[in-house]
Design an enzyme around this catalytic site. Structure first.
Site, short mmCIF file in Angstrom:
data_model
loop_
_atom_site.label_atom_id
_atom_site.label_comp_id
_atom_site.label_asym_id
_atom_site.label_seq_id
_atom_site.Cartn_x
_atom_site.Cartn_y
_atom_site.Cartn_z
N GLU A 1 0.84 -1.20 0.00
CA GLU A 1 0.00 0.00 0.00
C GLU A 1 0.87 1.25 0.00
OE1 GLU A 1 -3.68 -1.90 2.64
OE2 GLU A 1 -2.57 -0.15 3.38
N PRO A 2 0.32 2.39 -0.40
CA PRO A 2 1.09 3.64 -0.37
C PRO A 2 1.59 3.94 1.04
CG PRO A 2 -0.94 3.93 -1.62
CD PRO A 2 -1.03 2.59 -0.96
N SER B 1 8.14 -1.77 4.40
CA SER B 1 8.34 -3.21 4.61
C SER B 1 7.53 -3.76 5.78
CB SER B 1 9.83 -3.51 4.84
OG SER B 1 10.59 -3.20 3.69
N GLU C 1 9.75 -9.56 -3.49
CA GLU C 1 9.73 -10.86 -2.79
C GLU C 1 10.31 -10.75 -1.37
OE1 GLU C 1 8.44 -13.60 -4.07
OE2 GLU C 1 8.09 -12.87 -6.09
#
Length: 395
Positions: A135-136, A140, A373
Site C-alpha cells: 500500500e502507499p 516493509s 519478494e
C-alpha cells in the site's frame, strides 16, 4: 548436498541461454520503451526450447514435465530462470504463469475455497491471479496494512488502496489483504478473494511508470465500499496467522526470483569482459591486470550467490526447512547482482550509459531485485533471528 544436474538438464539450460540471447534479447529495448510486452512475445515464446508453463510448479497438477530432473525441480527451475533472464530481465515477465494469488488460496483456503478458486487454475478456466498487499506509504512493515474489511451481515466491505499489484489489471481474481481490527496489528489482517468486476473494485492504473522492469505489469487498485461475501475470506476468520502464512508463500518463490539477479549480473559481466577484451591493446599492462582481477572477483561473487540460491532450492526439493536459506539467498544475491551490474556499467565508460547498449537498462532493472519478494533488509533480519534462536546449525 548435491547440486549436480543430469546431462539432459545441463543441455536444456544451454539451449535456454542460446534461445534467450538470440530470440529474446533483440526485443529488450522495445519492451523497456513501451512499458509493455513486445508484440513479438508470442512468436518469441513459440521458439522456447521447453514448455514454459511447468515453471508454475506442481501446484497445477503437472506431475511429469521436463523440469523434474530426478534430483529436484526447484534447483533446475532456478537454473532455467537464470538462463531466461540472461537474455534480458524483461523475459521474466513474458513467461506464462498464474501469479501467486492461487498459491495463497491453496495455503489458506478451506477445501471448498480451494475447489472454487484454485482448481479452475489447473483446468485453465482462470488465467492469472493477483496478490494485493503493498500500500502507499506502507514500506516493509506488512502489519501496517490500512485497507479495512468491515463485517456487514453476510458480507465484508473493503475500503482502501493497493499499489504494485503484479498483474492486478488482468487477474481473474485478486487476493487482497485487509484488516478486520486495526488494534490487533498483524494479527487482525485477513486475506480476501476479490473477483474481477466486483462492484467497488477498480483498476486505477494498469501499469506503473517504473524505473526498470517496465514491461512487468504492476497495477494500482482501489476498493471503495467493495462488497465481498464473507465466504471469500480465506480460511478460518478467527485465525490470526493469515498474514504470516501468506508471507510464507513468498519464501517458496524467492530462489527463482533471486536467480534473476544472478542471471542479469552474469550477462552484464560476460558482455563487459568480451567488450573490454576487444580493447585490450588500449590498456597499459598494469591497468589490464587490475581489470581482469576485478572481473574475476565479480565472477566469483556471482558463483557464490548462485550456490546460496540453489542450496535453498535443494532444501525445498528435499522437503527440509528452507525459510532461513531462502531469506539468506535473497539477502545476499540481490545486492551482489546490483553491485556487479553497476561496476560493469562504470567499467564500460560512455557505452555503459548509452541506450545503444543494454548496460544501463540492466542497472535500472536490477534496482528492484533487492526489494521484491521481501526486501534484503528484512531478509537479513530473518537470518539474524534464526542465528540467535537456533545458532549456526540452523543455516
Amino acid at each position: 548436498m548435491d547440486l549436480t544436474l543430469s546431462q539432459e538438464s545441463q543441455d536444456l539450460l544451454a539451449r535456454c541461454r542460446e534461445w534467450a540471447v538470440t530470440e529474446g534479447r533483440p526485443f529488450a529495448r522495445e519492451a523497456d520503451r513501451a512499458h509493455a510486452n513486445p508484440e513479438a512475445t508470442e512468436k518469441v515464446l513459440s521458439t522456447c526450447p521447453l514448455d514454459v508453463s511447468p515453471l508454475v510448479g506442481e501446484d497445477l497438477g503437472r506431475k511429469e514435465h521436463i523440469l523434474h530432473d530426478g534430483r529436484g525441480s526447484n534447483v533446475l527451475a532456478c537454473g532455467v530462470m537464470e538462463q531466461f533472464v540472461y537474455g534480458d530481465a524483461y523475459m521474466m515477465a513474458i513467461i506464462p504463469g498464474t501469479g501467486i494469488g492461487g498459491r495463497v488460496v491453496r495455503l489458506l483456503g478451506t477445501p471448498e475455497q480451494v475447489e472454487r478458486w484454485f482448481a479452475p487454475l489447473a483446468a485453465g478456466v482462470y488465467k492469472y491471479t493477483g496478490f494485493a498487499l503493498t500500500e502507499p506509504g506502507m514500506g516493509s512493515d506488512t502489519a501496517a496494512v490500512a485497507t479495512t474489511a468491515t463485517r456487514d451481515g453476510d458480507n465484508y466491505i473493503l475500503n482502501g488502496a493497493k499499489i504494485f499489484c503484479s498483474g492486478g489489471a488482468i487477474a481473474d481474481f485478486v487476493v487482497v489483504f485487509a484488516t478486520i481490527d486495526k488494534t490487533l496489528g498483524g494479527k487482525g489482517i485477513r486475506a480476501f478473494v476479490v473477483d474481477a468486476g466486483t462492484p467497488g473494485f477498480s483498476v486505477v492504473k494498469p501499469n506503473e511508470r517504473k524505473l526498470g522492469m517496465r514491461n512487468m505489469q504492476t497495477s494500482e487498485l482501489n476498493f471503495d465500499n467493495c462488497v465481498v461475501p464473507a465466504a471469500n475470506l480465506l480460511g478460518d476468520p478467527a485465525d490470526p496467522t493469515a498474514l504470516r502464512t501468506a508471507l510464507h508463500t513468498l519464501g517458496t518463490t524467492r530462489p527463482q526470483a533471486t536467480s534473476v539477479s544472478v542471471g542479469v549480473g552474469q550477462a552484464q559481466l560476460d558482455e563487459t569482459r568480451e567488450r573490454l577484451a576487444a580493447e585490450r591493446a588500449s590498456f597499459a599492462p598494469h591497468r589490464w591486470r587490475a581489470i581482469t582481477e576485478e572481473l574475476d572477483r565479480m565472477d566469483a561473487a556471482l558463483q557464490e550467490a548462485r550456490l546460496v540460491i540453489r542450496r535453498a532450492a535443494w532444501r525445498m526439493d528435499q522437503g527440509l526447512d528452507y525459510n532461513a536459506d531462502s531469506s539468506m539467498a535473497k539477502a545476499y544475491a540481490g545486492p551482489i547482482g546490483e553491485r556487479v551490474i553497476l561496476r560493469c556499467l562504470q567499467l564500460m565508460g560512455s557505452s555503459g550509459y548509452s541506450e545503444d547498449d543494454l548496460f544501463e537498462k540492466r542497472y535500472r532493472d536490477a534496482k528492484i531485485l533487492d526489494i521484491w519478494e521481501g526486501t534484503g533488509n528484512i531478509q537479513r533480519l530473518v537470518v539474524s533471528r534464526s542465528l540467535l534462536t537456533a545458532g549456526p546449525a540452523a543455516l
